[in-house]
Motif scaffolding. Structure first.
Motif, PDB file in Angstrom:
ATOM      1  N   ARG A  40       0.831  -1.209   0.000  1.00 16.01           N
ATOM      2  CA  ARG A  40       0.000   0.000   0.000  1.00 16.01           C
ATOM      3  C   ARG A  40       0.863   1.256   0.000  1.00 16.01           C
ATOM      4  O   ARG A  40       1.820   1.350   0.771  1.00 16.01           O
ATOM      5  N   SER A  42       0.384   3.834   1.467  1.00 17.11           N
ATOM      6  CA  SER A  42       0.199   4.597   2.698  1.00 17.11           C
ATOM      7  C   SER A  42       1.530   4.791   3.433  1.00 17.11           C
ATOM      8  O   SER A  42       1.678   5.727   4.200  1.00 17.11           O
ATOM      9  N   ALA A  72      -1.156   1.811  -6.262  1.00 13.78           N
ATOM     10  CA  ALA A  72      -2.544   1.842  -5.804  1.00 13.78           C
ATOM     11  C   ALA A  72      -3.271   0.582  -6.291  1.00 13.78           C
ATOM     12  O   ALA A  72      -3.040   0.115  -7.409  1.00 13.78           O
TER      13      ALA A  72
END
Length: 146
Positions: A40, A42, A72
């Motif tokens: 991810r 993130s 993504a």
């Protein structure tokens, strides 16, 4: 009232392929692929470490090497789209754009891993149901220094 119907029709038409993804998204191989290969965005790319990933992700502990994709999730999900209505099924497809890749390879016989980070083009296998289920080939464009 008629104007809301005129607007609602095209919106529903655009959402139809997403509905299909949700309904068919229960494909076990697709879920397993995402669990084992997807990183991810993130976290920063250089924060992911092979020693940790290979130990924590189920099914990877005994593997000598593995490839992780830093991108993504929807970009992986869209690889098998041929058109907005049709999917590639049981075919090999090269992704159009390069991905950030983390390659992990076991050192000797212990459980520590060497890491190679790169921008690479990836060839995926689209399953019979039209979802990515494996990585078939990779062409490294450039290695990333960390």
């Amino acid at each position: 009232m008629a104007s809301s119907v005129n607007i609602l029709g095209p919106v529903l038409l655009l959402l139809f392929p997403l509905w299909g993804q949700l309904m068919h998204g229960q494909n076990l191989s697709r879920k397993q692929f995402m669990k084992q290969h997807h990183l991810r965005p993130s976290l920063e790319f250089n924060q992911y470490k092979c020693d940790v990933l290979m130990r924590e992700i189920e099914g990877l502990k005994e593997k000598n090497s593995h490839i992780f994709l830093y991108i993504a999730w929807h970009q992986i999900a869209n690889i098998c789209f041929k058109t907005w209505r049709e999917r590639y099924r049981n075919m090999y497809v090269w992704a159009h754009q390069p991905f950030k890749i983390l390659s992990c390879k076991r050192k000797n016989f212990n459980y520590s891993y060497t890491e190679k980070r790169s921008y690479s083009h990836i060839e995926f296998h689209c399953s019979v149901k039209g979802y990515v289920d494996s990585i078939e080939d990779m062409r490294v464009l450039e290695y990333i220094d960390t």
